[in-house]
Design a protein around this motif. Structure first.
Motif, short mmCIF file in Angstrom:
data_model
loop_
_atom_site.label_atom_id
_atom_site.label_comp_id
_atom_site.label_asym_id
_atom_site.label_seq_id
_atom_site.Cartn_x
_atom_site.Cartn_y
_atom_site.Cartn_z
N THR A 40 55.09 -11.64 -40.87
CA THR A 40 53.73 -12.08 -40.58
C THR A 40 53.55 -12.33 -39.09
O THR A 40 52.48 -12.02 -38.53
CB THR A 40 53.41 -13.37 -41.37
OG1 THR A 40 53.61 -13.13 -42.77
CG2 THR A 40 51.97 -13.80 -41.13
N GLY A 41 54.58 -12.89 -38.44
CA GLY A 41 54.50 -13.15 -37.00
C GLY A 41 54.47 -11.87 -36.18
O GLY A 41 53.82 -11.81 -35.13
N ALA A 42 55.17 -10.84 -36.67
CA ALA A 42 55.21 -9.58 -35.93
C ALA A 42 53.92 -8.78 -36.09
O ALA A 42 53.50 -8.06 -35.18
CB ALA A 42 56.40 -8.74 -36.39
N PHE A 43 53.27 -8.94 -37.24
CA PHE A 43 52.03 -8.20 -37.51
C PHE A 43 51.01 -9.20 -38.06
O PHE A 43 50.95 -9.43 -39.27
CB PHE A 43 52.27 -7.07 -38.51
CG PHE A 43 53.30 -6.08 -38.08
CD1 PHE A 43 52.97 -5.02 -37.26
CD2 PHE A 43 54.63 -6.23 -38.47
CE1 PHE A 43 53.93 -4.11 -36.85
CE2 PHE A 43 55.59 -5.33 -38.07
CZ PHE A 43 55.25 -4.27 -37.25
N ASP A 44 50.24 -9.78 -37.17
CA ASP A 44 49.36 -10.88 -37.57
C ASP A 44 48.15 -10.43 -38.38
O ASP A 44 47.51 -11.23 -39.04
CB ASP A 44 48.90 -11.68 -36.35
CG ASP A 44 48.24 -10.80 -35.28
OD1 ASP A 44 48.17 -9.57 -35.51
OD2 ASP A 44 47.81 -11.34 -34.25
#
Length: 363
Positions: free
Chosen positions: A214-218
């Motif tokens: 989730t942090g890498a692809f918001d």
């Protein structure tokens, strides 16, 4: 009570055999239609249903649809360590030519790591290996089209040849068989400048891994398998139509059974009156009636389930049919309950019957 019920069935063999046969036909119709409907529905999403992928990371605006979601695989590999437990979920549609078929065969191509949870394995032939060999494992439904192990399937647009090395089962998507290809081989083909995965998937819920993705692809959202299945184009509406068809079929069968046993009981009111005159109680007569209905319906339902299973063995290969024993038991219990209720409707008549009227001594 039980002896009376069985003796009457034995004495009127033809009548009760016909009643049982009608029950058998009604139950068989419900079971077979439900199996065909369930098979058709499952054929649309079997690959997802049988997949070990349970959590999907889709584009936020994809509305749970795989075909509306996309992540460039190179970006995924750059942002996330592959050994973290996630897999790219990538499906592409192809139309392949086969020497055994005069028409093009529609397939859903799915590149996978042969050692990952996305690969279902084979039931016949050789497993995929992590190599650049252009080899595929396909769903066994392609046997209907004459495809055999060792055949070569051709993709004309990109001038590609795929060798069939094995068959798997229960792997169809949107009514097309799935063909599994080692991702190493797929990426080496360089079909497009950037290979795009439809989703990022994991097998079990892992908070740390999900947070990292989730942090890498918001601009993404985690979705469960059930929601992804509901998002398959046409699946929800197709399933709703099939379920409605089965519902009305069961309703019709329910009314027929209820009316049938009610009329059967009413026809025997004179006999009940005579038995009352001989000292039989209302409880005894109602109990004997219910035992007859229970016996006839149970035997008919068991035979119908057996007949439905037999039908699955003679259906043409490749015809979708879902023999769901749990669902058949639910339908059987429903039909049995309705049969008993139909018989109980006449209990009031049994209670009110006048023995004198029954034997023709009305003053």
């Amino acid at each position: 009570m039980f002896a009376l019920a069985i003796k009457e069935i034995r004495f009127f063999k033809l009548k009760y055999s016909l009643i049982g046969f009608i029950l058998f036909l009604l139950a068989s119709l419900v079971f077979i239609v439900s199996g065909l409907a369930g098979g058709l529905s499952l054929n649309n999403v079997a690959m997802l249903e049988n997949s070990h992928a349970n959590h999907f990371f889709l584009s936020e605006d994809a509305e749970n649809r795989l075909d509306q979601s996309g992540y460039i695989v190179d970006d995924l590999l750059e942002a996330l360590p592959r050994e973290g437990g996630w897999e790219p979920f990538l499906i592409q549609n192809y139309r392949l030519d086969a020497d055994s078929s005069e028409t093009k065969l529609a397939v859903t191509m799915m590149p996978v790591d042969p050692n990952s949870f996305l690969y279902p394995g084979v039931i016949e032939g050789t497993d995929l290996s992590d190599s650049e060999a252009i080899e595929i494992v396909v769903d066994q439904s392609m046997k209907v089209d004459g495809v055999t192990i060792g055949d070569t399937l051709y993709e004309e647009d990109n001038d590609l040849s795929f060798e069939v090395i094995g068959f798997t089962e229960g792997q169809t998507y949107r009514h097309a068989p799935v063909a599994y290809l080692a991702e190493t081989a797929f990426y080496s083909l360089e079909l497009t400048p950037h290979t795009v995965a439809n989703a990022i998937v994991i097998e079990t819920e892992e908070t740390v891994l999900q947070a990292a993705i989730t942090g890498a692809f918001d601009e993404g959202v985690w979705v469960g398998k059930a929601d992804v299945i509901d998002g398959v184009p046409g699946h929800s509406s197709e399933q709703m139509s099939l379920n409605m068809m089965i519902f009305f079929l069961i309703v019709i069968a329910v009314f027929v059974l209820a009316a049938f046993f009610y009329i059967l009981t009413i026809q025997k009111l004179n006999q009940f009156g005579v038995l009352k005159a001989l000292g039989a109680s209302n409880q005894f007569l109602i109990g004997a009636t219910l035992l007859q209905v229970l016996t006839l319906t149970t035997v008919s339902l068991i035979l119908a389930i057996g007949f439905t299973y037999f039908i699955t063995t003679i259906l043409p290969e490749g015809m979708p049919f879902d023999f769901n024993s749990g669902l058949l038991v639910q339908y059987s219990v429903t039909m049995l309950a309705v049969s008993l209720i139909g018989a109980l409707l006449s209990a009031i008549k049994i209670v009110k019957i006048d023995p004198q009227q029954a034997i023709g001594r009305v003053e």
